[in-house]
Design a protein around this motif. Structure first.
Motif, PDB file in Angstrom:
ATOM      1  N   GLY A   7       6.981  -9.812  -3.110  1.00  0.00           N
ATOM      2  CA  GLY A   7       7.667  -8.567  -3.416  1.00  0.00           C
ATOM      3  C   GLY A   7       8.359  -7.935  -2.226  1.00  0.00           C
ATOM      4  O   GLY A   7       8.854  -6.831  -2.311  1.00  0.00           O
ATOM      5  N   ARG A   8       8.408  -8.618  -1.092  1.00  0.00           N
ATOM      6  CA  ARG A   8       9.055  -8.047   0.082  1.00  0.00           C
ATOM      7  C   ARG A   8      10.483  -8.558   0.186  1.00  0.00           C
ATOM      8  O   ARG A   8      10.822  -9.608  -0.339  1.00  0.00           O
ATOM      9  CB  ARG A   8       8.289  -8.381   1.349  1.00  0.00           C
ATOM     10  CG  ARG A   8       8.312  -9.842   1.716  1.00  0.00           C
ATOM     11  CD  ARG A   8       7.555 -10.105   3.017  1.00  0.00           C
ATOM     12  NE  ARG A   8       7.359 -11.512   3.196  1.00  0.00           N
ATOM     13  CZ  ARG A   8       8.288 -12.355   3.631  1.00  0.00           C
ATOM     14  NH1 ARG A   8       9.464 -11.932   3.946  1.00  0.00           N
ATOM     15  NH2 ARG A   8       8.022 -13.640   3.763  1.00  0.00           N
ATOM     16  N   LEU A   9      11.317  -7.783   0.865  1.00  0.00           N
ATOM     17  CA  LEU A   9      12.703  -8.183   1.078  1.00  0.00           C
ATOM     18  C   LEU A   9      12.779  -9.228   2.171  1.00  0.00           C
ATOM     19  O   LEU A   9      12.065  -9.160   3.170  1.00  0.00           O
ATOM     20  CB  LEU A   9      13.547  -6.976   1.480  1.00  0.00           C
ATOM     21  CG  LEU A   9      13.767  -5.910   0.426  1.00  0.00           C
ATOM     22  CD1 LEU A   9      14.526  -4.732   1.029  1.00  0.00           C
ATOM     23  CD2 LEU A   9      14.525  -6.463  -0.745  1.00  0.00           C
ATOM     24  N   GLU A  10      13.674 -10.178   1.996  1.00  0.00           N
ATOM     25  CA  GLU A  10      13.894 -11.189   3.033  1.00  0.00           C
ATOM     26  C   GLU A  10      14.587 -10.567   4.236  1.00  0.00           C
ATOM     27  O   GLU A  10      14.361 -10.979   5.362  1.00  0.00           O
ATOM     28  CB  GLU A  10      14.740 -12.346   2.484  1.00  0.00           C
ATOM     29  CG  GLU A  10      14.029 -13.183   1.434  1.00  0.00           C
ATOM     30  CD  GLU A  10      12.826 -13.928   1.976  1.00  0.00           C
ATOM     31  OE1 GLU A  10      12.855 -14.371   3.146  1.00  0.00           O
ATOM     32  OE2 GLU A  10      11.852 -14.068   1.235  1.00  0.00           O
ATOM     33  N   VAL A  11      15.443  -9.581   4.000  1.00  0.00           N
ATOM     34  CA  VAL A  11      16.146  -8.867   5.067  1.00  0.00           C
ATOM     35  C   VAL A  11      15.881  -7.377   4.846  1.00  0.00           C
ATOM     36  O   VAL A  11      16.638  -6.694   4.167  1.00  0.00           O
ATOM     37  CB  VAL A  11      17.663  -9.164   5.041  1.00  0.00           C
ATOM     38  CG1 VAL A  11      18.371  -8.466   6.197  1.00  0.00           C
ATOM     39  CG2 VAL A  11      17.927 -10.661   5.065  1.00  0.00           C
ATOM     40  N   PRO A  12      14.778  -6.858   5.399  1.00  0.00           N
ATOM     41  CA  PRO A  12      14.409  -5.462   5.153  1.00  0.00           C
ATOM     42  C   PRO A  12      15.504  -4.454   5.491  1.00  0.00           C
ATOM     43  O   PRO A  12      15.608  -3.409   4.858  1.00  0.00           O
ATOM     44  CB  PRO A  12      13.189  -5.253   6.051  1.00  0.00           C
ATOM     45  CG  PRO A  12      12.626  -6.609   6.267  1.00  0.00           C
ATOM     46  CD  PRO A  12      13.815  -7.544   6.249  1.00  0.00           C
ATOM     47  N   GLU A  13      16.357  -4.780   6.452  1.00  0.00           N
ATOM     48  CA  GLU A  13      17.432  -3.879   6.846  1.00  0.00           C
ATOM     49  C   GLU A  13      18.437  -3.670   5.720  1.00  0.00           C
ATOM     50  O   GLU A  13      19.215  -2.719   5.737  1.00  0.00           O
ATOM     51  CB  GLU A  13      18.159  -4.423   8.091  1.00  0.00           C
ATOM     52  CG  GLU A  13      17.288  -4.558   9.317  1.00  0.00           C
ATOM     53  CD  GLU A  13      16.457  -5.844   9.335  1.00  0.00           C
ATOM     54  OE1 GLU A  13      16.704  -6.768   8.524  1.00  0.00           O
ATOM     55  OE2 GLU A  13      15.543  -5.922  10.168  1.00  0.00           O
ATOM     56  N   ALA A  14      18.449  -4.539   4.727  1.00  0.00           N
ATOM     57  CA  ALA A  14      19.412  -4.462   3.627  1.00  0.00           C
ATOM     58  C   ALA A  14      18.945  -3.560   2.487  1.00  0.00           C
ATOM     59  O   ALA A  14      19.702  -3.308   1.563  1.00  0.00           O
ATOM     60  CB  ALA A  14      19.689  -5.861   3.091  1.00  0.00           C
TER      61      ALA A  14
END
Length: 71
Positions: A7-14
């Protein structure tokens, strides 16, 4: 994109950009999406937003790829 196993983003900055994009798509489709809880919306409404987001992302990627030489 979310990693389906965690459930986590691959690119959290996005995350912020994706949230803005989601709201833009919902507005285009006339889906009354809000920040936070949206349990009042149908699965069809929510699914249409996600599906259209994917469609637009694929179209944009295809445009970018068309301008690059084949390897």
């Amino acid at each position: 994109m979310a990693n389906t196993s965690t459930g986590r983003l691959e690119v959290p900055e996005a995350k912020e950009a994706l949230d803005r994009f989601k709201m833009e798509v919902a507005d285009e489709l006339g889906v009354p999406l809000t920040n936070g809880y949206n349990g009042n919306l149908t699965s069809y409404q929510n699914g249409s937003v996600g599906g259209y987001m994917v469609k637009k992302m694929i179209a944009e990627q295809e445009k970018q790829m068309a301008g690059k030489p084949n390897r």
